[in-house]
Design a protein around this motif. Structure first.
Motif, mmCIF file in Angstrom:
data_model
loop_
_atom_site.group_PDB
_atom_site.id
_atom_site.type_symbol
_atom_site.label_atom_id
_atom_site.label_comp_id
_atom_site.label_asym_id
_atom_site.label_seq_id
_atom_site.Cartn_x
_atom_site.Cartn_y
_atom_site.Cartn_z
ATOM 1 N N GLY A 305 -11.836 -11.193 -7.428
ATOM 2 C CA GLY A 305 -10.948 -12.353 -7.318
ATOM 3 C C GLY A 305 -10.815 -12.788 -5.875
ATOM 4 N N ASP A 306 -11.027 -14.075 -5.645
ATOM 5 C CA ASP A 306 -10.906 -14.608 -4.292
ATOM 6 C C ASP A 306 -9.476 -14.483 -3.792
ATOM 7 O OD1 ASP A 306 -13.508 -15.270 -4.267
ATOM 8 O OD2 ASP A 306 -13.203 -17.379 -4.796
ATOM 9 N N GLY A 307 -9.342 -13.992 -2.575
ATOM 10 C CA GLY A 307 -8.028 -13.942 -1.954
ATOM 11 C C GLY A 307 -7.060 -13.025 -2.672
ATOM 12 N N ALA A 308 -7.603 -12.023 -3.393
ATOM 13 C CA ALA A 308 -6.735 -11.094 -4.124
ATOM 14 C C ALA A 308 -5.832 -10.357 -3.147
ATOM 15 C CB ALA A 308 -7.590 -10.100 -4.910
ATOM 16 N N ARG A 309 -4.563 -10.205 -3.523
ATOM 17 C CA ARG A 309 -3.600 -9.465 -2.710
ATOM 18 C C ARG A 309 -3.239 -8.205 -3.485
ATOM 19 N NH1 ARG A 309 1.422 -12.906 -1.716
ATOM 20 N NH2 ARG A 309 1.674 -11.754 0.208
ATOM 21 N N ILE A 310 -3.869 -7.100 -3.121
ATOM 22 C CA ILE A 310 -3.711 -5.860 -3.877
ATOM 23 C C ILE A 310 -3.136 -4.793 -2.958
ATOM 24 C CG2 ILE A 310 -4.898 -4.161 -5.317
ATOM 25 C CD1 ILE A 310 -5.379 -6.904 -6.373
ATOM 26 N N LEU A 311 -2.197 -4.029 -3.486
ATOM 27 C CA LEU A 311 -1.667 -2.884 -2.771
ATOM 28 C C LEU A 311 -1.779 -1.718 -3.746
ATOM 29 C CD1 LEU A 311 -0.176 -2.325 -0.036
ATOM 30 C CD2 LEU A 311 1.928 -2.402 -1.358
ATOM 31 N N ALA A 312 -2.747 -0.842 -3.503
ATOM 32 C CA ALA A 312 -3.014 0.216 -4.476
ATOM 33 C C ALA A 312 -2.815 1.578 -3.833
ATOM 34 C CB ALA A 312 -4.434 0.086 -5.009
ATOM 35 N N ASP A 313 -2.194 2.463 -4.604
ATOM 36 C CA ASP A 313 -1.916 3.813 -4.143
ATOM 37 C C ASP A 313 -2.364 4.768 -5.253
ATOM 38 O OD1 ASP A 313 -0.886 6.151 -3.190
ATOM 39 O OD2 ASP A 313 1.216 5.531 -3.280
ATOM 40 N N SER A 314 -3.320 5.645 -4.941
ATOM 41 C CA SER A 314 -3.793 6.660 -5.899
ATOM 42 C C SER A 314 -4.187 6.045 -7.231
ATOM 43 C CB SER A 314 -2.714 7.713 -6.161
ATOM 44 O OG SER A 314 -2.059 8.083 -4.994
ATOM 45 N N SER A 315 -4.907 4.946 -7.179
ATOM 46 C CA SER A 315 -5.273 4.257 -8.406
ATOM 47 C C SER A 315 -6.777 3.985 -8.439
ATOM 48 C CB SER A 315 -4.503 2.932 -8.520
ATOM 49 O OG SER A 315 -3.118 3.181 -8.606
ATOM 50 N N SER A 316 -7.333 3.961 -9.657
ATOM 51 C CA SER A 316 -8.745 3.649 -9.814
ATOM 52 C C SER A 316 -8.926 2.777 -11.038
ATOM 53 C CB SER A 316 -9.560 4.939 -9.961
ATOM 54 O OG SER A 316 -9.166 5.620 -11.138
ATOM 55 N N GLY A 317 -10.081 2.130 -11.106
ATOM 56 C CA GLY A 317 -10.351 1.225 -12.217
ATOM 57 C C GLY A 317 -10.729 -0.131 -11.679
ATOM 58 N N ILE A 318 -10.176 -1.163 -12.288
ATOM 59 C CA ILE A 318 -10.519 -2.519 -11.852
ATOM 60 C C ILE A 318 -9.308 -3.446 -11.946
ATOM 61 C CG2 ILE A 318 -11.373 -3.184 -14.160
ATOM 62 C CD1 ILE A 318 -13.482 -4.921 -12.606
ATOM 63 N N VAL A 319 -9.191 -4.296 -10.949
ATOM 64 C CA VAL A 319 -8.207 -5.374 -10.970
ATOM 65 C C VAL A 319 -8.958 -6.688 -10.889
ATOM 66 C CG1 VAL A 319 -6.250 -6.466 -9.822
ATOM 67 C CG2 VAL A 319 -6.501 -3.993 -9.752
ATOM 68 N N VAL A 320 -8.721 -7.559 -11.844
ATOM 69 C CA VAL A 320 -9.251 -8.910 -11.766
ATOM 70 C C VAL A 320 -8.068 -9.817 -11.447
ATOM 71 C CG1 VAL A 320 -10.489 -10.739 -12.953
ATOM 72 C CG2 VAL A 320 -11.004 -8.340 -13.477
ATOM 73 N N ALA A 321 -8.084 -10.380 -10.258
ATOM 74 C CA ALA A 321 -6.930 -11.141 -9.774
ATOM 75 C C ALA A 321 -7.263 -12.623 -9.788
ATOM 76 C CB ALA A 321 -6.559 -10.684 -8.370
ATOM 77 N N HIS A 322 -6.821 -13.286 -10.842
ATOM 78 C CA HIS A 322 -7.047 -14.727 -10.943
ATOM 79 C C HIS A 322 -5.740 -15.500 -10.853
ATOM 80 C CE1 HIS A 322 -11.338 -15.804 -12.023
ATOM 81 N NE2 HIS A 322 -11.369 -14.588 -11.549
ATOM 82 N N SER A 323 -4.738 -14.837 -10.286
ATOM 83 C CA SER A 323 -3.531 -15.556 -9.914
ATOM 84 C C SER A 323 -3.401 -15.282 -8.423
ATOM 85 C CB SER A 323 -2.315 -15.024 -10.661
ATOM 86 O OG SER A 323 -1.887 -13.815 -10.080
ATOM 87 N N GLN A 324 -2.405 -15.871 -7.812
ATOM 88 C CA GLN A 324 -2.254 -15.630 -6.378
ATOM 89 C C GLN A 324 -1.198 -14.565 -6.111
ATOM 90 O OE1 GLN A 324 -4.399 -16.922 -4.147
ATOM 91 N NE2 GLN A 324 -5.329 -17.535 -6.076
ATOM 92 N N ARG A 325 -0.816 -13.831 -7.160
ATOM 93 C CA ARG A 325 0.291 -12.899 -7.004
ATOM 94 C C ARG A 325 -0.118 -11.622 -6.285
ATOM 95 N NH1 ARG A 325 3.127 -12.054 -12.242
ATOM 96 N NH2 ARG A 325 1.182 -11.004 -12.754
ATOM 97 N N LEU A 326 0.853 -10.980 -5.697
ATOM 98 C CA LEU A 326 0.620 -9.661 -5.137
ATOM 99 C C LEU A 326 0.610 -8.665 -6.291
ATOM 100 C CD1 LEU A 326 1.020 -8.109 -2.094
ATOM 101 C CD2 LEU A 326 2.718 -7.072 -3.586
ATOM 102 N N ILE A 327 -0.403 -7.816 -6.314
ATOM 103 C CA ILE A 327 -0.528 -6.832 -7.385
ATOM 104 C C ILE A 327 -0.430 -5.445 -6.778
ATOM 105 C CG2 ILE A 327 -2.028 -5.909 -9.188
ATOM 106 C CD1 ILE A 327 -3.301 -8.713 -9.342
ATOM 107 N N SER A 328 0.510 -4.667 -7.264
ATOM 108 C CA SER A 328 0.701 -3.326 -6.750
ATOM 109 C C SER A 328 0.449 -2.302 -7.847
ATOM 110 C CB SER A 328 2.126 -3.192 -6.213
ATOM 111 O OG SER A 328 2.329 -1.876 -5.791
ATOM 112 N N LEU A 329 -0.406 -1.328 -7.543
ATOM 113 C CA LEU A 329 -0.721 -0.259 -8.491
ATOM 114 C C LEU A 329 -0.335 1.075 -7.865
ATOM 115 C CD1 LEU A 329 -4.381 -1.279 -9.460
ATOM 116 C CD2 LEU A 329 -2.245 -2.043 -10.498
ATOM 117 N N ILE A 330 0.342 1.904 -8.626
ATOM 118 C CA ILE A 330 0.720 3.227 -8.127
ATOM 119 C C ILE A 330 0.350 4.277 -9.165
ATOM 120 C CG2 ILE A 330 2.572 4.682 -7.226
ATOM 121 C CD1 ILE A 330 4.246 2.154 -6.844
ATOM 122 N N GLY A 331 -0.568 5.168 -8.789
ATOM 123 C CA GLY A 331 -0.860 6.331 -9.628
ATOM 124 C C GLY A 331 -1.385 6.002 -11.007
ATOM 125 N N VAL A 332 -2.159 4.939 -11.133
ATOM 126 C CA VAL A 332 -2.773 4.630 -12.426
ATOM 127 C C VAL A 332 -4.287 4.791 -12.294
ATOM 128 C CG1 VAL A 332 -1.006 3.243 -13.544
ATOM 129 C CG2 VAL A 332 -2.456 2.173 -11.839
#
Lengths: 371, 371
Positions: A305-332
């Motif tokens: 996703g262009d311009g994805a705003r991701i904050l990930a901690d101890s996480s794996s997999g995939i994020v597809v960011a097609h919004s402009q939101r900040l996405i935070s993942l913790i321990g997933v």
């Protein structure tokens, strides 16, 4: 670079939505219009670019739904009007590929056609084109030919092609085998056995054949469907196209080319396969998209996703960011998060195949606004 | 219903953001302004409604940040101007509760104050009020009194109050014990021991005392802080309030009342506790919110949010839907999904305490727009 093949015409059926990639893929934004590789261009455009050196850009026909015409032409500014075949409603791959083949054969009786999905990913375009050249040679010799991908792991998400051990003698082709049979997606044990065996290849849904040979195969299994296709093709380049489409298209049988051509031709010994050693993926679900994006690394978080705003901690997999939101993942772990302006999906790689079920549930529950 | 207590004044410090509930709780939408129980009213309003029958609605003082004044007054249309104490910047609970107590003591020398967090959930308001009446009786007798919740499980997310086995003899109170000590959040084994022991209660952060007694405790441990508080209180109901606030407030020590009053008073035998048998939760993170919302049922998916559109398959945990998007979950267990217009959080119940770390990371990374 080798020259284009003079007698070759590429066909790109651009039809399926890619329901297992919902909510990224939608009815109005099907999988083939997305950039799933981070390359900056859609899968459709990448398919076109892969084929143009083989066929020439005036010899690539796209079969797509009327609703996607504008999007397809925006992706392919070089496509000629006479190379766009519009479906008034989806009729599966026999009708789509068969009609293109029938139109092309009327324009050019000895043409060899090759049909390639609009929404697959191929890593090595040169390797792909080498295989197509071999397949075209086999097609000229009269075979319905496919390209089977040499497996690199015991994949359970793909169908397989069981190749005959002995090579066929085909002029101009380095390695061609007869196809013994097509086999369905296996379980893991069977997939491991296929990998060890060496004579099983992944079915990438590629079909290369003389147009007349392909149409004859359809006629053997589905004579009425072929008759409809031929009636459409006869009218296609005339002023009566519209009337004939309206009369014929709705009644065409909806059936995949696997059942009308590939399996019966294989059973009759008329199907050949060229082993392809290039990287290929049908990106069938978010698990394969995650793998593709992470380069196969475990414990890695792929982000699309262009311009994805991701904050990930101890996480794996995939994020597809097609919004402009900040996405935070913790321990997933092995998570799949697909974030679009009107719909959010949260699942895991292990459940990726079940996404299609959501789409079905949305259909029946009247929430089609997000499909 | 019993009458209001004539000498009692309630204080509601409405300060903390509730960072572990980000992105639901924000700097401009702190936890106490949210409806976390699905009741239709904010936690602040529920706190007010619980206290009004005890204190009378003219005798509830709210201490909050200047930025939250409008939101607080919107939630509490009955609050009188002289009952709103605005902080120019957060100075933790000793300053907030101490200032309120000092202002009230100048207005009414024998007043008994009770301070109750604005953002806790209490299931049984009558049981709560019975405990407060007992605590007020103990406060009149000179104790700094708290209400300790009888544990129903070996919780590791709360601090504990270790009560003395023998009951104190307090006129007008059914059950009051001396506090031996306050203990920090325990590990699970310790929490189990506390539960079996029976003399450990959950610390719900409630403080009931004569205002002069509370202020004397602050003066014993932090004489400079008390001097500042008294200077502010002396000016509060005069025309010099603004100037004195500007001069004094920024220099006040920032320290929790646990360290200035509760722990030292307990060590000196001046702290009492009333055991409370009512349901209580501080809703400290999304795991406790999930539990609260699901009524403690496992394998259940709790949903918070008006008009939430959720499609869940084989999933449990909690979804907080503060956007209008369709949210689909497939095969995710003990999941926490918090969906707001500009930020999305995906984590698990087990990682709920780590949410505060995200907020800290956002602060240092300059992404304060979503805090």
């Amino acid at each position: 670079m080798a020259d284009a093949l003079e007698d070759f015409y590429a066909i790109i059926p651009a039809g399926g939505i890619g329901s297992r990639l919902w909510p990224l893929s939608r009815a109005d934004a099907p999988k083939f219009l997305h950039d799933l590789t981070g390359s900056g261009t859609s899968l459709l455009r990448q398919t076109w670019d892969r084929l143009a050196p083989l066929a020439g850009d005036q010899r690539i026909m796209v079969v797509t739904g009327r609703a996607h015409r504008a999007a397809v032409e925006a992706q392919l500014p070089g496509v000629a009007d006479h190379n766009v075949v519009l479906e008034s409603e989806p009729k599966d791959s026999t009708a789509a590929i068969g009609l293109a083949a029938a139109i092309l054969r009327r324009r050019e009786p000895d043409v060899v056609i090759g049909s390639f999905a609009a929404d697959h990913v191929i890593g090595d375009a040169r390797g792909f084109r080498r295989s197509v050249r071999d397949a075209v040679a086999a097609a000229r010799a009269g075979y319905v030919t496919t390209i089977g991908i040499t497996p690199t792991e015991p994949a359970i998400g793909f169908g397989y092609i069981h190749a005959d051990g002995a090579a066929l003698d085909v002029e101009g082709a380095s390695t061609v085998h007869a196809v013994k049979s097509f086999v369905e997606k296996p379980d893991l044990d069977t997939a491991r056995r296929y990998l060890d065996d060496g004579s099983y290849l992944w079915n990438a849904g590629m079909f290369i054949a003389r147009a007349d040979v392909l149409l004859a195969e359809i006629g053997r299994t589905k004579p009425e469907l072929l008759a409809g296709i031929e009636e459409l093709a006869a009218a296609w380049d005339t002023s009566s196209r519209g009337a004939v489409v309206d009369a014929i298209w709705p009644g065409l049988e909806k059936i995949a080319i696997d059942y009308t051509v590939a399996e019966p031709a294989a059973a009759a010994g008329r199907m050949a396969v060229v082993p392809g050693d290039f990287d290929w993926d049908d990106v069938g679900d978010f698990a394969s998209l995650a793998k593709l994006q992470s380069g196969g690394r475990a414990n890695n978080l792929a982000v699309l996703g262009d311009g994805a705003r991701i904050l990930a901690d101890s996480s794996s997999g995939i994020v597809v960011a097609h919004s402009q939101r900040l996405i935070s993942l913790i321990g997933v772990e092995d998570i799949v998060v697909v974030d679009t302006p009107d719909a959010l999906l949260v699942t895991t790689s292990a459940n990726a195949q079940r996404v299609k079920g959501v789409v079905d549930a949305l259909k029946v529950s009247g929430r089609g606004d997000v499909l």
